[in-house]
Scaffold this active site. Structure first.
Site: not given
Length: 457
Positions: A387-388
């Site tokens: 995930s960013c």
């Protein structure tokens, strides 16, 4: 197989079922083969574990001569294999959506094996439940009116429960206070298409005392319903049976020793699931049945005297030890001289804990791809997926690995069958959903994978 620990003497290694331990110790190469073929994270499910858990609960109820109905809370895990295992063992299914109902029906469950206890049923869900004559827990007077208006004019008797909101749950949005239950009973008196089968409640937490108090309230309403001419035959206590993820003494030592600096956030979560429960689900149920209900009579004695069936919908408790999740490490990144982040392939499975400001307090198991040629110093790290989002991690807890993890190694989280696998799964960054397989032993006792789909179970 290497278990990490957070602090010397205060690690949280998981309790492992023998089949899981055998896979990790005897068949480690299979894990790498499966991860290479099916991706990471990889969810592995043992349906026979659910059957064993069901047998343990049923044994307690049978020993106490309590007439019972156990429904597996299918929302705990979307595995068709676990749903099928529940049905084959003799349990029913608690379905919380039209889609869970459709899967249950495709697996062969008729309405007599189904209950719907959730509060937010759509009209389409209502209609599907009516069509198969499933037991339906009514959450409110408003839902009762919706249900009545949706009944066909020539409908047979639809069995329902009325969901109680006990006094100590007054802030909950679920269920009805006693006066609303009585209001619904008055409304039902003139409606021959509905059959009042009893009362249902589902409480937060895992304390037996709150269940006994709710049972006393339900008993008063059962008596009132009978005075009004009804014949209730069931009290449904919902779920909330505890399970044991880690050794109790280790868990208590960990909680006593933890400090804010043990978390990357610098903050100890306010609450945790009781991972080091004192009791197994079966022991907890035994003590509930032995608890005093009223006038010196036990819960089991009350149920027998009143001719009542005790129903329940365990989810996590039936999925105990029924699954593991395997992650492949993609990179170990240094954040400072004594801290790292370990990136694993795919989405973060335990967002259902970290997103709610808590933590999955079980140590992952490090399975090295190759034997290290040189002994490395310990590595302190937290875990993250792809995930960013900086706060979307698998673990905020700093984990100390005695042997440095490397890209290509596997991290295995045990006992992920209860909500950890898919509560917040999505295809963020277009990563595919994790593959899920049932683990079945062949004639020689070697584990093999079978797709966890309705066509295969």
């Amino acid at each position: 197989m290497t278990l990490h620990c957070q602090k010397i003497g205060h690690g949280l290694p998981p309790i492992l079922r023998s089949a899981t331990a055998d896979l990790l110790t005897k068949y480690g190469p299979l894990l790498f083969d499966w991860a290479a073929r099916h991706g990471s994270p990889l969810n592995l499910v043992w349906p026979d574990a659910l059957r064993e858990n069901f047998a343990a609960l049923k044994g307690v109820l049978t020993e106490r001569r309590v007439v019972h109905a156990i429904y597996y809370g299918a929302k705990a895990n979307k595995s068709p294999g676990l749903m099928q295992a529940a049905l084959s063992a003799g349990a029913g299914l608690d379905v919380s959506s039209l889609y869970e109902l459709r899967d249950a029906r495709r697996l062969g469950a008729d309405g007599a094996r189904l209950v719907a206890t959730g509060p937010a049923k759509t009209s389409a869900f209502h209609q599907a439940l009516i069509n198969c004559n499933a037991l339906l827990s009514v959450d409110s007077p408003e839902e009762l009116e919706d249900l009545i208006h949706g009944l066909p004019a020539d409908a047979g008797q639809q069995p329902i429960l009325l969901r109680l909101r006990p006094r100590d749950q007054s802030k909950s949005r679920f269920g009805m206070p006693p006066d609303a239950i009585v209001h619904c009973l008055v409304r039902l008196a003139g409606e021959g298409r509905l059959r009042f089968d009893g009362l249902h409640f589902h409480l937060s937490g895992y304390r037996r005392e709150t269940r006994v108090a709710a049972l006393r309230e339900a008993a008063d309403l059962v008596a009132e319903a009978r005075r009004l001419g009804f014949f209730p035959g069931m009290i449904d206590i919902g779920g909330g049976l505890p399970i044991q993820y880690v050794d109790r003494a280790r868990y208590e030592a960990h909680l006593a020793a933890q400090a804010p600096e043990d978390y990357r956030t610098g903050k100890i979560p306010d609450s945790f699931y009781p991972y080091g429960s004192t009791l197994s689900a079966a022991d907890w149920l035994h003590r509930l049945l032995e608890a005093e209900m009223n006038q010196g009579r036990s819960v089991a004695g009350y149920l027998a005297r009143e001719g009542l069936t005790l129903a329940m919908e365990p989810g996590r408790a039936l999925a105990d030890q029924a699954a593991i999740t395997v992650f492949r490490i993609s990179r170990v990144k240094a954040l400072g001289p004594d801290s790292h982040v370990i990136f694993v392939e795919g989405s973060s499975f335990s967002a259902c804990e970290t997103w709610f400001a808590s933590e999955f307090l079980i140590d992952p198991i490090l399975v090295p791809a190759t034997k290290a040629t040189v002994q490395s110093p310990p590595v302190r790290a937290y875990l993250a997926g792809h995930s960013c989002l900086d706060e979307d991690v698998i673990s905020n807890r700093w984990l100390t690995f005695p042997t440095a993890p490397r890209a290509g190694d596997l991290l295995v989280y045990a006992n992920t069958g209860g909500y950890q696998m898919d509560l917040l799964e999505n295809e963020f960054h277009r990563h595919p959903m994790p593959a899920r397989f049932c683990v079945i032993e062949d004639a020689e006792g070697r584990p093999n994978l079978v797709p966890d789909t309705i066509g295969e179970v």
